[in-house]
Scaffold this active site. Structure first.
Site, mmCIF file in Angstrom:
data_model
loop_
_atom_site.group_PDB
_atom_site.id
_atom_site.type_symbol
_atom_site.label_atom_id
_atom_site.label_comp_id
_atom_site.label_asym_id
_atom_site.label_seq_id
_atom_site.Cartn_x
_atom_site.Cartn_y
_atom_site.Cartn_z
ATOM 1 N N HIS A 1 1.965 4.578 -2.854
ATOM 2 C CA HIS A 1 2.072 6.024 -2.642
ATOM 3 C C HIS A 1 3.468 6.520 -2.993
ATOM 4 O O HIS A 1 3.629 7.526 -3.696
ATOM 5 C CB HIS A 1 1.789 6.362 -1.168
ATOM 6 C CG HIS A 1 0.375 6.156 -0.747
ATOM 7 N ND1 HIS A 1 -0.710 6.605 -1.475
ATOM 8 C CD2 HIS A 1 -0.158 5.566 0.367
ATOM 9 C CE1 HIS A 1 -1.834 6.291 -0.852
ATOM 10 N NE2 HIS A 1 -1.525 5.662 0.270
ATOM 11 N N HIS B 1 0.830 -1.206 0.000
ATOM 12 C CA HIS B 1 0.000 0.000 0.000
ATOM 13 C C HIS B 1 0.863 1.255 0.000
ATOM 14 O O HIS B 1 0.699 2.148 -0.847
ATOM 15 C CB HIS B 1 -0.918 -0.016 1.224
ATOM 16 C CG HIS B 1 -1.834 1.168 1.314
ATOM 17 N ND1 HIS B 1 -3.143 1.139 0.900
ATOM 18 C CD2 HIS B 1 -1.625 2.430 1.774
ATOM 19 C CE1 HIS B 1 -3.703 2.302 1.092
ATOM 20 N NE2 HIS B 1 -2.801 3.121 1.630
ATOM 21 N N GLU B 2 1.788 1.322 0.944
ATOM 22 C CA GLU B 2 2.618 2.523 1.060
ATOM 23 C C GLU B 2 3.597 2.634 -0.102
ATOM 24 O O GLU B 2 3.941 3.752 -0.521
ATOM 25 C CB GLU B 2 3.366 2.522 2.400
ATOM 26 C CG GLU B 2 2.453 2.513 3.633
ATOM 27 C CD GLU B 2 1.460 3.657 3.653
ATOM 28 O OE1 GLU B 2 1.725 4.701 3.025
ATOM 29 O OE2 GLU B 2 0.400 3.518 4.300
#
Length: 417
Positions: free
Chosen positions: A22, A18-19
């Site tokens: 980003h 997920h990170e």
């Protein structure tokens, strides 16, 4: 121990992916990312690479990527301040020492007349000898050191707000997107190798299905006239009809037939209900081609089930028991580990979809909340003021943390009930 290792592994991979989404799209847009963190709280491990500090933190409750310009800078240098300057061989400022200047004897101490850390990148001061105004250029990657902690200065072109609306939206949406991709890849690999249940059945000896004349390899296509395209459809339709007469439509050697049988029932303690059964096991199918469609369908099932649960709020049937925090997820992981490797990967895919969907909810402090601000900017033509956005994000974060505490307490209470 196996449960703990599986929990840590699942949590770490889901948050990392997920990170990383980003981080990847933020860096691709040219945004300076100060920190990539897995977990919250005190640092356990850290290293720096390509202007970003990568950290692992103590509390397994999420992660974050800290991008330049997303929040007000903690260090403000104004005219009249005394700072220490460290130069490179081209007389460009590479470090600005805000305090504790005595610990940096190499720094040239000056009083700031004018300074621009964002656009033109310069600092002006009065030369003590000549009394003339001197301007020093600031290196694009100059470090600002305060309380002996160094952080790279972020010129405007490396800040979040300087990028196009599309680039900013992609940097935010990329987190949930990577969770969706991960979930699909897990399901695709799982179904390709280990296979998945189909509507082709193998009746158990003495079961209602065998007594009604169903045979191994029969394909169930409908229950009481309702089409059942997948094993889960048939399982649900039969489960809703305990101890009832049902019409089973099936295919055998290309021809459709129908039989009526009386279902049995099993008590399921987790839901405190009797569910219908007909005594069949599914035949399994595997292979990449077959798994492509099944993975997509299962992915959609995972995503829509979240909205079905939320829909219970409107009917007043919602309960905290329908959602889980870290303690509840740990307990589910324990059940998955006990069921075998297949269920562990299946649960990881489910959790990844949940993480992605929930993060897209339009709640401040979640990715969906940040996207909501960008949508507002697109409609209004200018962004919300940083002060207002910061206040709303803080309130949203506080509410999310409060909900997590309540859910965790509910999870713990269920352990002793």
């Amino acid at each position: 121990m196996n449960t703990l290792l599986a929990f840590i592994a699942i949590f770490s991979v889901l948050v990392f992916v997920h990170e990383w989404g980003h981080l990847f799209f933020a860096k691709r847009a040219g945004i300076l990312c100060y920190e990539f963190a897995i977990g919250m709280g005190p640092k356990l491990f850290a290293f720096e690479r390509n202007d970003t500090i990568y950290t692992v933190r103590l509390l397994p409750i999420g992660g974050y990527v800290r991008m330049a310009g997303e929040e007000p800078e903690q260090t403000v240098i104004r005219p009249g301040y005394e700072v220490g300057l460290v130069f490179d061989d081209q007389q460009r400022v590479t470090e600005i020492i805000v305090n504790n200047k005595s610990k940096h004897p190499e720094a040239h101490v000056v009083q700031v007349e004018r300074i621009d850390l964002v656009h033109d990148l310069y600092i002006e001061t009065i030369d003590e000898d000549s009394g003339e105004l001197v301007r020093y250029p600031i290196h694009e990657k100059a470090m600002i050191v305060q309380d002996e902690v160094a952080q790279m200065n972020a010129p405007w072109h490396r800040q979040f707000g300087s990028k196009s609306l599309g680039a900013r939206a992609m940097a935010i949406f990329a987190g949930p997107l990577m969770n969706f991709i991960l979930a699909y890849v897990i399901l695709l690999g799982l179904f390709s190798i280990a296979g998945f249940s189909t509507n082709q059945i193998d009746p158990i000896e003495g079961s209602p299905a065998e007594q009604a004349g169903l045979q191994a390899g029969d394909l169930i296509v409908a229950v009481d006239g309702n089409a059942t395209e997948r094993w889960q459809d048939m399982q649900q339709a039969i489960g809703e009809r305990p101890n009832q007469d049902v019409a089973i439509t099936f295919e055998r050697e290309g021809a459709q037939q129908e039989v009526t049988l009386t279902t049995g029932s099993n008590y399921v303690s987790e839901i405190d209900e009797e569910i219908g059964v007909i005594g069949v096991a599914p035949l399994r199918e595997s292979g990449f081609v077959a798994a492509v469609g099944e993975s997509a369908t299962t992915f959609v099932d995972f995503a829509t089930s979240i909205f079905s649960t939320l829909g219970l709020i409107l009917t007043g049937e919602f309960s905290l028991d329908y959602i889980s925090g870290p303690v509840g997820i740990y307990n589910i992981t324990d059940s998955a580990v006990a069921a075998g490797t297949y269920q562990v990967f299946f649960f990881a895919a489910l959790l990844s979809v949940n993480l992605g969907v929930i993060n897209l909810f339009p709640i401040p402090a979640l990715d969906g909340g940040r996207l909501m601000f960008l949508a507002y900017e697109a409609i209004r033509g200018k962004p919300v003021s940083p002060e207002k956005e910061g206040a709303i994000q803080f309130i949203g974060f506080a509410l999310v943390m409060l909900l997590m505490i309540v859910v965790t307490w509910n999870d713990i209470s269920k352990l002793f009930s």
